[in-house]
Structure formats: C-alpha cells, structure tokens
Design a protein around this motif. Structure first.
Motif, PDB file in Angstrom:
ATOM      1  N   CYS A 193       0.853  -1.188   0.000  1.00  0.00           N
ATOM      2  CA  CYS A 193       0.000   0.000   0.000  1.00  0.00           C
ATOM      3  C   CYS A 193       0.887   1.235   0.000  1.00  0.00           C
ATOM      4  CB  CYS A 193      -0.912   0.013   1.230  1.00  0.00           C
ATOM      5  SG  CYS A 193      -1.922   1.523   1.378  1.00  0.00           S
ATOM      6  N   LEU A 194       0.553   2.197  -0.868  1.00  0.00           N
ATOM      7  CA  LEU A 194       1.275   3.463  -0.956  1.00  0.00           C
ATOM      8  C   LEU A 194       0.287   4.599  -0.756  1.00  0.00           C
ATOM      9  CD1 LEU A 194       3.250   2.637  -4.224  1.00  0.00           C
ATOM     10  CD2 LEU A 194       4.124   2.439  -1.893  1.00  0.00           C
ATOM     11  N   ALA A 195       0.643   5.576   0.078  1.00  0.00           N
ATOM     12  CA  ALA A 195      -0.227   6.722   0.337  1.00  0.00           C
ATOM     13  C   ALA A 195       0.565   8.009   0.171  1.00  0.00           C
ATOM     14  CB  ALA A 195      -0.810   6.650   1.754  1.00  0.00           C
ATOM     15  N   GLN A 196       0.057   8.917  -0.652  1.00  0.00           N
ATOM     16  CA  GLN A 196       0.713  10.205  -0.865  1.00  0.00           C
ATOM     17  C   GLN A 196      -0.317  11.321  -0.755  1.00  0.00           C
ATOM     18  OE1 GLN A 196       2.464  11.177  -4.762  1.00  0.00           O
ATOM     19  NE2 GLN A 196       4.235  11.982  -3.679  1.00  0.00           N
ATOM     20  N   GLN A 197      -0.021  12.318   0.074  1.00  0.00           N
ATOM     21  CA  GLN A 197      -0.936  13.438   0.279  1.00  0.00           C
ATOM     22  C   GLN A 197      -0.659  14.549  -0.720  1.00  0.00           C
ATOM     23  OE1 GLN A 197      -0.842  14.694   4.378  1.00  0.00           O
ATOM     24  NE2 GLN A 197      -1.065  12.595   5.146  1.00  0.00           N
ATOM     25  N   GLN A 198      -1.733  15.196  -1.165  1.00  0.00           N
ATOM     26  CA  GLN A 198      -1.636  16.298  -2.119  1.00  0.00           C
ATOM     27  C   GLN A 198      -2.517  17.446  -1.646  1.00  0.00           C
ATOM     28  OE1 GLN A 198       0.338  16.315  -4.706  1.00  0.00           O
ATOM     29  NE2 GLN A 198       0.926  14.155  -4.871  1.00  0.00           N
TER      30      GLN A 198
END
Length: 228
Positions: free
Chosen positions: A94-99
């Motif tokens: 799982c990969l999570a990136q905030q924008q």
C-alpha cells in the motif's frame, strides 16, 4: 448556503479524482494480464508505504545525498538510506501520498496484491527506494557485509554485468551487502520509489480520499516466500 458548500466540495473532489481515474484506467489496462512492463515510479514527495513482507535477492543499501525542500521553499541536503534488490517478491503493498488541491488535503492511495498473507504475489525487478524512516523486522542472510563503501554495492542479478555504483552513493558512505533480505510488517516513509523493471501483481486499486489518510497497518505474513 449549505447547498453551495456541498456543490463546491463535490467539484473539488471531482477535480482530484479525475487524474486518479485516468491513471487507474490506463494502469488497469496495462495490468490486464497481470504485468506492468514499464514498471512503477513514484517521486516528488513523501510516500507512506506499508507491506506485510518484502523479500529480495542481491540486497544492497547505502547512504546517499538527496535534495529536500523545506516548508519555506528553501532546499537542504538530507541523507536517506537507499535500498535496492535485483529481484524481489512482495506480500501486499500500500502506498499513500498526500496532495494539496485548492487549499484542501487529499490522499492518493495505491494498493497492489491480494489479501492473502501467505503469498508473496507481487513480483518486481531492480527495486530501488530511498528510506527516510521505517519500522519492521529485518532478516539478512547469505554473504552479509556491513559497513562496506557505498559505491561498492552490487544489486545486479547473478550472471549479469554489474552497473558501477548502482545506488549512486558518494565515496566513504556506509553500505550493506547481503545475499538476500526479508522485511516483515514494514511501515516506512520513502521518496523516489522505483520499480523500473517488470512488475507483476494480481490486483491494483487506486483511490482518492479527502483528508490525510494512512495505509492500514500491515499484517504479519504467514509461511515463507516461495512456499506456495
């Protein structure tokens, strides 16, 4: 008044979701046969990563220099640990990136693999990632060499010509070399995740969620890689 706010929120969500849906459609087509020939690369920002287990052969790690941008826009040099595998298998990812979009925070979530903690179902080649922080369990075996010179590390598969200094480490930096390495229940903060070779996975899902969202905590793996 409330109705106007709701419409604005929907429009913002649509603006964020559209690129993700386009990406999901193209990646979904590329993965129709379970393989993404072009690999996967995520850069230009902090990515939170979790996995039940990652196992790789011809493992190497070295301290590198990397430019980071401060909150005020100025730059500084940081020194993450860059890790590489010649060939690897991953048990769920799982990969999570905030924008930040129009003043609001959204999280792009990418999940790969299946829900079976006994299968290392994601297959990668030439995996490279810059590790800034991590928790988990590490086991190394084979010929393990600690504190070698960073540029002397090797991640090329057996029988192939090694690329000089494959991790891009400056001279006289801490390095590790091992025949294989296995990481279990990993939660990490990374930059520049690179899976440039063939990537095979039985499942891919891309979602956009409002706010700051983390990947679920990784479950402990069952069994061993290759035992299926």
């Amino acid at each position: 008044m409330n109705g106007g706010a709701g419409r604005t929120h929907w429009r913002r969500s649509a603006l964020v979701a559209l690129p993700a849906l386009v990406a999901a459609g193209s990646l979904g087509g590329a993965l129709a046969d379970g393989a993404l020939a072009g690999g996967l690369r995520i850069q230009s920002g902090t990515v939170r990563l979790t996995t039940s287990s990652l196992y790789g052969t011809r493992y190497a790690a070295a301290v590198v220099d990397q430019t980071a941008v401060r909150a005020d826009g100025t730059t500084t040099t940081v020194h993450p640990l860059r890790m590489g595998f010649a060939q690897g298998v991953i048990n769920g990812l799982c990969l999570a990136q905030q924008q930040q979009i129009m003043g609001a925070t959204y999280t792009l979530l990418i999940t790969l693999g299946d829900s079976d903690t006994g299968t290392w179902e994601i297959v990668t080649e030439n995996t490279v990632l810059d590790l800034h922080s991590a928790t988990g369990e590490l086991d190394m075996d084979g010929l393990v060499d600690l504190n070698i010179n960073g540029p002397d590390t090797v991640i090329a598969p057996d029988g192939t010509t090694p690329v000089p200094n494959p991790l891009g480490s400056p001279e006289h930096r801490f390095g590790i070399q091992a025949g294989y390495a296995k990481f279990d229940r990993v939660t990490a903060t990374v930059h520049d995740l690179q899976l440039p070779g063939l990537l095979r996975t039985p499942g891919l899902r891309i979602t956009v969620r409002p706010g700051a969202v983390d990947c679920p905590a990784p479950a402990a793996p069952t069994g061993t890689p290759g035992s299926r």
